[in-house]
Design an enzyme around this catalytic site. Structure first.
Site, PDB file in Angstrom:
ATOM      1  N   ILE A 283       0.652  -1.487  -0.253  1.00 14.00           N
ATOM      2  CA  ILE A 283       0.586  -0.146   0.320  1.00 14.00           C
ATOM      3  C   ILE A 283       1.261   1.257   0.131  1.00 14.00           C
ATOM      4  CG2 ILE A 283      -2.004   1.112   1.117  1.00 14.00           C
ATOM      5  CD1 ILE A 283      -2.796  -1.633   2.236  1.00 14.00           C
TER       6      ILE A 283
ATOM      7  N   ASN B 254       9.418  -6.448   5.585  1.00 15.51           N
ATOM      8  CA  ASN B 254       8.658  -7.615   4.244  1.00 15.51           C
ATOM      9  C   ASN B 254       8.727  -6.377   2.991  1.00 15.51           C
ATOM     10  OD1 ASN B 254       7.066  -9.757   3.548  1.00 15.51           O
ATOM     11  ND2 ASN B 254       4.775  -8.257   4.381  1.00 15.51           N
TER      12      ASN B 254
ATOM     13  N   ASP C  13      14.262   1.081  10.563  1.00 12.41           N
ATOM     14  CA  ASP C  13      13.200   0.382  11.480  1.00 12.41           C
ATOM     15  C   ASP C  13      12.729   1.259  11.875  1.00 12.41           C
ATOM     16  OD1 ASP C  13      12.082  -0.617  13.645  1.00 12.41           O
ATOM     17  OD2 ASP C  13      12.749  -2.571  12.703  1.00 12.41           O
TER      18      ASP C  13
ATOM     19  N   SER D 116      -7.568  -1.389  10.622  1.00 13.28           N
ATOM     20  CA  SER D 116      -8.168  -2.634   9.767  1.00 13.28           C
ATOM     21  C   SER D 116      -9.517  -2.858   9.872  1.00 13.28           C
ATOM     22  CB  SER D 116      -7.067  -3.982  10.082  1.00 13.28           C
ATOM     23  OG  SER D 116      -7.672  -4.531   9.527  1.00 13.28           O
TER      24      SER D 116
ATOM     25  N   TYR E 164      -2.398  -9.755  15.671  1.00  6.39           N
ATOM     26  CA  TYR E 164      -2.636  -8.896  14.966  1.00  6.39           C
ATOM     27  C   TYR E 164      -3.284  -7.660  14.597  1.00  6.39           C
ATOM     28  CZ  TYR E 164      -3.424  -7.102  10.371  1.00  6.39           C
ATOM     29  OH  TYR E 164      -4.136  -5.460   9.366  1.00  6.39           O
TER      30      TYR E 164
ATOM     31  N   LYS F  61      -4.136  -3.319  16.373  1.00  6.73           N
ATOM     32  CA  LYS F  61      -4.596  -2.736  15.160  1.00  6.73           C
ATOM     33  C   LYS F  61      -5.983  -2.081  16.496  1.00  6.73           C
ATOM     34  CE  LYS F  61      -2.506  -2.788  11.528  1.00  6.73           C
ATOM     35  NZ  LYS F  61      -1.767  -1.803  10.997  1.00  6.73           N
TER      36      LYS F  61
ATOM     37  N   ASN G 110      -2.815 -14.152   1.698  1.00  8.25           N
ATOM     38  CA  ASN G 110      -4.606 -13.655   1.165  1.00  8.25           C
ATOM     39  C   ASN G 110      -4.592 -14.282  -0.170  1.00  8.25           C
ATOM     40  OD1 ASN G 110      -2.506 -11.088   2.806  1.00  8.25           O
ATOM     41  ND2 ASN G 110      -4.586 -11.339   3.202  1.00  8.25           N
TER      42      ASN G 110
ATOM     43  N   ASP H 181     -11.257 -16.592  10.858  1.00  6.62           N
ATOM     44  CA  ASP H 181     -12.095 -16.315   9.393  1.00  6.62           C
ATOM     45  C   ASP H 181     -13.410 -15.739   9.828  1.00  6.62           C
ATOM     46  OD1 ASP H 181     -10.746 -16.154   8.044  1.00  6.62           O
ATOM     47  OD2 ASP H 181     -10.642 -18.101   6.171  1.00  6.62           O
TER      48      ASP H 181
HETATM   49  C1  UD1 Z   1      -6.940 -10.121   6.611  1.00 11.62           C
HETATM   50  C2  UD1 Z   1      -7.635  -9.416   7.803  1.00 11.62           C
HETATM   51  C3  UD1 Z   1      -6.991  -7.933   7.077  1.00 11.62           C
HETATM   52  C4  UD1 Z   1      -5.858  -8.331   7.040  1.00 11.62           C
HETATM   53  C5  UD1 Z   1      -5.488  -8.490   6.614  1.00 11.62           C
HETATM   54  C6  UD1 Z   1      -3.888  -8.842   5.797  1.00 11.62           C
HETATM   55  C7  UD1 Z   1      -9.215 -10.318   9.376  1.00 11.62           C
HETATM   56  C8  UD1 Z   1     -11.206 -10.381   9.731  1.00 11.62           C
HETATM   57  N1  UD1 Z   1      -9.538  -9.800   7.686  1.00 11.62           N
HETATM   58  O1  UD1 Z   1      -8.326 -10.220   6.127  1.00 11.62           O
HETATM   59  O2  UD1 Z   1      -7.346  -7.013   8.526  1.00 11.62           O
HETATM   60  O3  UD1 Z   1      -5.664  -6.715   6.667  1.00 11.62           O
HETATM   61  O4  UD1 Z   1      -5.820 -10.347   6.279  1.00 11.62           O
HETATM   62  O5  UD1 Z   1      -2.899 -10.019   5.359  1.00 11.62           O
HETATM   63  O6  UD1 Z   1      -8.647 -10.532  10.027  1.00 11.62           O
HETATM   64  N2  UD1 Z   1      -9.337 -17.482   1.030  1.00 11.62           N
HETATM   65  C9  UD1 Z   1      -9.180 -18.420   0.678  1.00 11.62           C
HETATM   66  N3  UD1 Z   1      -8.498 -19.403  -0.251  1.00 11.62           N
HETATM   67  C10 UD1 Z   1      -6.887 -18.758  -0.102  1.00 11.62           C
HETATM   68  C11 UD1 Z   1      -6.971 -17.673   0.573  1.00 11.62           C
HETATM   69  C12 UD1 Z   1      -7.820 -16.585   1.275  1.00 11.62           C
HETATM   70  O7  UD1 Z   1     -10.799 -19.124   0.485  1.00 11.62           O
HETATM   71  O8  UD1 Z   1      -6.486 -19.799  -0.039  1.00 11.62           O
HETATM   72  C13 UD1 Z   1     -10.576 -16.469   1.149  1.00 11.62           C
HETATM   73  C14 UD1 Z   1     -10.621 -16.487   2.408  1.00 11.62           C
HETATM   74  O9  UD1 Z   1     -11.328 -17.674   3.566  1.00 11.62           O
HETATM   75  C15 UD1 Z   1     -11.443 -15.275   3.045  1.00 11.62           C
HETATM   76  C16 UD1 Z   1     -10.724 -14.605   2.068  1.00 11.62           C
HETATM   77  O10 UD1 Z   1     -10.975 -15.447   1.054  1.00 11.62           O
HETATM   78  O11 UD1 Z   1     -12.417 -15.566   3.122  1.00 11.62           O
HETATM   79  C17 UD1 Z   1     -10.114 -13.577   2.047  1.00 11.62           C
HETATM   80  O12 UD1 Z   1      -9.170 -13.675   3.186  1.00 11.62           O
HETATM   81  P1  UD1 Z   1      -7.439 -13.485   2.789  1.00 11.62           P
HETATM   82  O13 UD1 Z   1      -7.542 -12.533   1.737  1.00 11.62           O
HETATM   83  O14 UD1 Z   1      -6.625 -13.597   3.562  1.00 11.62           O
HETATM   84  O15 UD1 Z   1      -7.925 -11.521   3.753  1.00 11.62           O
HETATM   85  P2  UD1 Z   1      -8.958 -10.756   5.352  1.00 11.62           P
HETATM   86  O16 UD1 Z   1      -8.598 -12.504   6.080  1.00 11.62           O
HETATM   87  O17 UD1 Z   1     -10.013 -11.070   4.961  1.00 11.62           O
END
Ligand code: UD1
Length: 338
Positions: free
Chosen positions: A14, A37, A60, A126, A151, A155, A198, A297
């Site tokens: 970002i 990172n 840092d 967040s 984490y 926040k 992610n 999740d």
């Molecule tokens: C999480 C945090 C968010 C943080 C972000 C940064 C929570 C609620 N949210 O976002 O605050 O800023 O991480 O890393 O804590 N998914 C799959 N398969 C995958 C990966 C993800 O199905 O291999 C799904 C997850 O279950 C979720 C969605 O995709 O429903 C998004 O996941 P992800 O991109 O990891 O972000 P969050 O967990 O929403």
């Protein structure tokens, strides 16, 4: 003379996009990043877009002497504080590392700001502070829930620390929803080190053949198609929100010293809808399977954007298809370079 803005973590996902938007809005970005990172290649991307390399120190934010010297020699008008760890799972395994870096880093930034009579800050918060909300969409006045991870706790505590320092520090606290996508030129994007946690980087790496298949974490949730729902936001929209926040601080438009804004689109999409959108936009299949739920999740969350639109005067402009196109172009560019 351009007004200088110090960007901590300015080579991250970002941060790097925000550096470009700051330049385009007439500011001079100054970067501090410890490369924990992020990679120096982000600087090449920034340079290709803005025509020069911004001032950068590899340090840092916990290094108060380095931070103080940087502020002393450049006299920025505001700080955008991105530098922090962000992996939910890792924070569960290494909580102290998260508290030390995310809260220690914030306290260090605040102490040095106070030393230099600098009182304008934009903070990366967040949507994780809402936890599993009782109702969606969530507005800034929706009460926060106990954090699901260290984490998330960093926040929430970060927001408390800033609120407690509102007597001298003006803060724009931005609660990001799910930032994805990349610069439309593919000069900048997300560079996850190791196996991505992610959704989007895992998805694009799967389509690129780096991962075998994408696992959808659960398809038996109480949502229309059974998969989790999130508010995905294009990183360029998010970067532009930071410029608006800086302008609000510098123009002294704040109604309160500590202000919070949801930075999302107001639209929720399920994991399956994201996959479908990627396939439609890029005309390429996403190999995927259904797997078990991922612990921690949230089922569904998306933003109420009324306040940010009316008060900050910012609204996301880019749709899900554009996010998918830019994320894929970025992955293609990464493939060319390896
Ligand atoms: C999480 C945090 C968010 C943080 C972000 C940064 C929570 C609620 N949210 O976002 O605050 O800023 O991480 O890393 O804590 N998914 C799959 N398969 C995958 C990966 C993800 O199905 O291999 C799904 C997850 O279950 C979720 C969605 O995709 O429903 C998004 O996941 P992800 O991109 O990891 O972000 P969050 O967990 O929403």
């Amino acid at each position: 003379m351009k007004k200088k803005i110090l960007v901590t973590g300015g080579l991250g996902f970002i941060g790097s996009h925000t550096v470009v938007c700051l330049h385009e809005a007439g500011f001079e970005p100054i970067i501090i990043d410890n490369l924990s990172n992020s990679l120096m290649s982000a600087m090449d991307g920034i340079q290709s877009l803005i025509g020069y390399k911004p001032t950068f120190i590899n340090a840092d934010v916990n290094d108060k002497i380095a931070l103080s010297n940087l502020i002393e020699s450049h006299k920025p008008e505001a700080i955008i504080h991105f530098a922090a760890f962000k992996a939910v799972g890792e924070s569960v395994e290494k909580p102290l590392m998260y508290y030390h870096n995310n809260l220690g880093g914030l306290i260090s930034v605040l102490e040095v700001m106070q030393q230099h009579n600098l009182s304008n800050l934009v903070f990366s918060s967040s949507c994780t502070v809402y936890g599993e909300p009782d109702t969606v969409p969530v507005s800034e006045s929706t009460s926060t829930k106990p954090a699901q991870s260290p984490y998330g706790a960093t926040k929430q505590m970060g927001e408390i620390i800033l609120n407690d320092n509102a007597s001298w520090c003006n803060t724009q606290c931005l609660r990001y929803f799910n930032p994805i996508g990349a610069h439309p030129t593919a000069a900048l994007g997300e560079l996850p080190l190791g196996v991505p946690n992610n959704l989007i980087p895992f998805l694009t790496q799967t389509v690129a053949g780096i991962r075998k298949e994408l696992t959808i974490f659960g398809s038996d949730y109480e949502t229309p198609d059974g998969t989790c729902i999130r508010d995905y936001i294009h990183v360029m929209d998010l970067a532009e929100a930071h410029v608006k926040a800086v302008e609000r601080l510098l123009n002294k438009q704040q109604l309160e010293s500590f202000e919070v804004f949801n930075i999302g689109t107001g639209n929720g999409f399920s994991v399956l809808e994201v996959i479908r959108s990627f396939e439609e936009e890029n005309k390429i299949a996403v190999p995927h399977k259904i797997g078990p739920r991922r612990p921690g999740d949230v089922v569904k969350v998306w933003a109420d954007t009324t306040k940010v639109e009316n008060v900050l005067g910012w609204k996301a402009k880019r749709g899900l298809n554009e996010m998918m196109r830019d994320a894929w172009n970025w992955q293609l560019k990464l493939n060319q370079n390896t």
